[in-house]
Design a protein around this motif. Sequence first.
Motif, PDB file in Angstrom:
ATOM      1  N   LEU A  64     -16.247  38.048   7.519  1.00  0.00           N
ATOM      2  CA  LEU A  64     -15.940  37.072   8.569  1.00  0.00           C
ATOM      3  C   LEU A  64     -15.714  35.677   8.000  1.00  0.00           C
ATOM      4  N   LYS A  65     -16.572  35.276   7.057  1.00  0.00           N
ATOM      5  CA  LYS A  65     -16.428  33.955   6.436  1.00  0.00           C
ATOM      6  C   LYS A  65     -15.096  33.835   5.706  1.00  0.00           C
ATOM      7  N   ILE A  66     -14.739  34.876   4.960  1.00  0.00           N
ATOM      8  CA  ILE A  66     -13.485  34.853   4.210  1.00  0.00           C
ATOM      9  C   ILE A  66     -12.290  34.845   5.164  1.00  0.00           C
ATOM     10  N   ASP A  67     -12.313  35.692   6.183  1.00  0.00           N
ATOM     11  CA  ASP A  67     -11.216  35.739   7.157  1.00  0.00           C
ATOM     12  C   ASP A  67     -11.019  34.402   7.857  1.00  0.00           C
ATOM     13  N   GLN A  68     -12.125  33.762   8.213  1.00  0.00           N
ATOM     14  CA  GLN A  68     -12.044  32.462   8.883  1.00  0.00           C
ATOM     15  C   GLN A  68     -11.400  31.424   7.962  1.00  0.00           C
ATOM     16  N   GLN A  69     -11.758  31.441   6.683  1.00  0.00           N
ATOM     17  CA  GLN A  69     -11.192  30.465   5.762  1.00  0.00           C
ATOM     18  C   GLN A  69      -9.736  30.776   5.438  1.00  0.00           C
ATOM     19  N   ILE A  70      -9.360  32.041   5.446  1.00  0.00           N
ATOM     20  CA  ILE A  70      -7.951  32.396   5.261  1.00  0.00           C
ATOM     21  C   ILE A  70      -7.116  31.794   6.384  1.00  0.00           C
ATOM     22  N   GLU A  71      -7.595  31.898   7.610  1.00  0.00           N
ATOM     23  CA  GLU A  71      -6.887  31.303   8.758  1.00  0.00           C
ATOM     24  C   GLU A  71      -6.795  29.787   8.621  1.00  0.00           C
ATOM     25  N   ASN A  72      -7.885  29.144   8.185  1.00  0.00           N
ATOM     26  CA  ASN A  72      -7.872  27.689   7.995  1.00  0.00           C
ATOM     27  C   ASN A  72      -6.872  27.270   6.928  1.00  0.00           C
ATOM     28  N   ASN A  73      -6.789  28.048   5.862  1.00  0.00           N
ATOM     29  CA  ASN A  73      -5.910  27.692   4.751  1.00  0.00           C
ATOM     30  C   ASN A  73      -4.446  27.986   5.043  1.00  0.00           C
ATOM     31  N   LYS A  74      -4.158  28.784   6.055  1.00  0.00           N
ATOM     32  CA  LYS A  74      -2.771  28.994   6.457  1.00  0.00           C
ATOM     33  C   LYS A  74      -2.147  27.683   6.920  1.00  0.00           C
ATOM     34  N   ALA A  75      -2.952  26.823   7.527  1.00  0.00           N
ATOM     35  CA  ALA A  75      -2.450  25.515   7.973  1.00  0.00           C
ATOM     36  C   ALA A  75      -2.079  24.632   6.784  1.00  0.00           C
ATOM     37  N   LEU A  76      -2.688  24.895   5.629  1.00  0.00           N
ATOM     38  CA  LEU A  76      -2.371  24.153   4.405  1.00  0.00           C
ATOM     39  C   LEU A  76      -1.287  24.853   3.586  1.00  0.00           C
ATOM     40  N   LEU A  77      -0.688  25.895   4.167  1.00  0.00           N
ATOM     41  CA  LEU A  77       0.360  26.689   3.517  1.00  0.00           C
ATOM     42  C   LEU A  77      -0.139  27.365   2.250  1.00  0.00           C
ATOM     43  N   LEU A  78      -1.378  27.885   2.304  1.00  0.00           N
ATOM     44  CA  LEU A  78      -1.962  28.586   1.175  1.00  0.00           C
ATOM     45  C   LEU A  78      -2.133  30.066   1.507  1.00  0.00           C
ATOM     46  N   ASP A  79      -1.819  30.919   0.536  1.00  0.00           N
ATOM     47  CA  ASP A  79      -2.016  32.364   0.658  1.00  0.00           C
ATOM     48  C   ASP A  79      -3.073  32.815  -0.339  1.00  0.00           C
TER      49      ASP A  79
ATOM     50  N   MET B 137       0.846  -1.176   0.000  1.00  0.00           N
ATOM     51  CA  MET B 137       0.000   0.000   0.000  1.00  0.00           C
ATOM     52  C   MET B 137       0.895   1.243   0.000  1.00  0.00           C
ATOM     53  N   ASP B 138       0.628   2.151  -0.926  1.00  0.00           N
ATOM     54  CA  ASP B 138       1.378   3.398  -1.018  1.00  0.00           C
ATOM     55  C   ASP B 138       0.714   4.483  -0.191  1.00  0.00           C
ATOM     56  N   PHE B 139       1.545   5.305   0.401  1.00  0.00           N
ATOM     57  CA  PHE B 139       1.063   6.465   1.146  1.00  0.00           C
ATOM     58  C   PHE B 139       1.724   7.694   0.555  1.00  0.00           C
ATOM     59  N   ARG B 140       0.922   8.571  -0.038  1.00  0.00           N
ATOM     60  CA  ARG B 140       1.470   9.764  -0.698  1.00  0.00           C
ATOM     61  C   ARG B 140       0.918  11.021  -0.064  1.00  0.00           C
ATOM     62  N   LEU B 141       1.789  11.982   0.074  1.00  0.00           N
ATOM     63  CA  LEU B 141       1.378  13.309   0.532  1.00  0.00           C
ATOM     64  C   LEU B 141       1.594  14.286  -0.618  1.00  0.00           C
ATOM     65  N   ASP B 142       0.539  14.863  -1.097  1.00  0.00           N
ATOM     66  CA  ASP B 142       0.636  15.855  -2.156  1.00  0.00           C
ATOM     67  C   ASP B 142       0.226  17.213  -1.602  1.00  0.00           C
ATOM     68  N   LEU B 143       0.937  18.233  -2.014  1.00  0.00           N
ATOM     69  CA  LEU B 143       0.595  19.587  -1.613  1.00  0.00           C
ATOM     70  C   LEU B 143      -0.523  20.131  -2.495  1.00  0.00           C
ATOM     71  N   ILE B 144      -1.413  20.874  -1.884  1.00  0.00           N
ATOM     72  CA  ILE B 144      -2.435  21.574  -2.649  1.00  0.00           C
ATOM     73  C   ILE B 144      -1.784  22.847  -3.173  1.00  0.00           C
ATOM     74  N   GLU B 145      -1.785  23.016  -4.488  1.00  0.00           N
ATOM     75  CA  GLU B 145      -1.152  24.194  -5.058  1.00  0.00           C
ATOM     76  C   GLU B 145      -2.148  25.307  -5.350  1.00  0.00           C
ATOM     77  N   ASN B 146      -3.364  24.959  -5.730  1.00  0.00           N
ATOM     78  CA  ASN B 146      -4.418  25.928  -6.025  1.00  0.00           C
ATOM     79  C   ASN B 146      -5.713  25.488  -5.371  1.00  0.00           C
ATOM     80  N   LYS B 147      -6.441  26.458  -4.865  1.00  0.00           N
ATOM     81  CA  LYS B 147      -7.732  26.162  -4.247  1.00  0.00           C
ATOM     82  C   LYS B 147      -8.616  27.377  -4.469  1.00  0.00           C
TER      83      LYS B 147
END
Length: 69
Positions: free
Chosen positions: A25-40, A1-11
Motif C-alpha cells: 500500500l505504501k509503495i502504491d501510494q507513492q507511485i501515484e504521487n510520483n506520477k504527478a512528477l512524471l516519474l516511473d 531574481m531567477d526562477f528555475r524549474l528543473d525536472l527530477i530525473e532520479n528519485k
Amino acid sequence: MDFRLDLIENKIEFFEAYDLKTLELKIDQQIENNKALLLDVFAVNHQAVFNPKTEKMLYSAVVHFKAKK
C-alpha cells in the motif's frame, strides 16, 4: 531574481512495514504521487528480516523512480 524549474530525473525511496500488504500500500501510494512528477518505477529491491525484539518479520523495499522519456 531567477526562477528555475528543473525536472527530477532520479528519485530513490525507502519503505518498511511489518506486513506485506501495508508495504505494498505504501509503495502504491507513492507511485501515484510520483506520477504527478512524471516519474516511473525503474527498479524495486526488497528484503525481509526477522526482528527478535518484536518477534515479527520486517519487510523493506527500495524503489528507484526515473523520469518518463
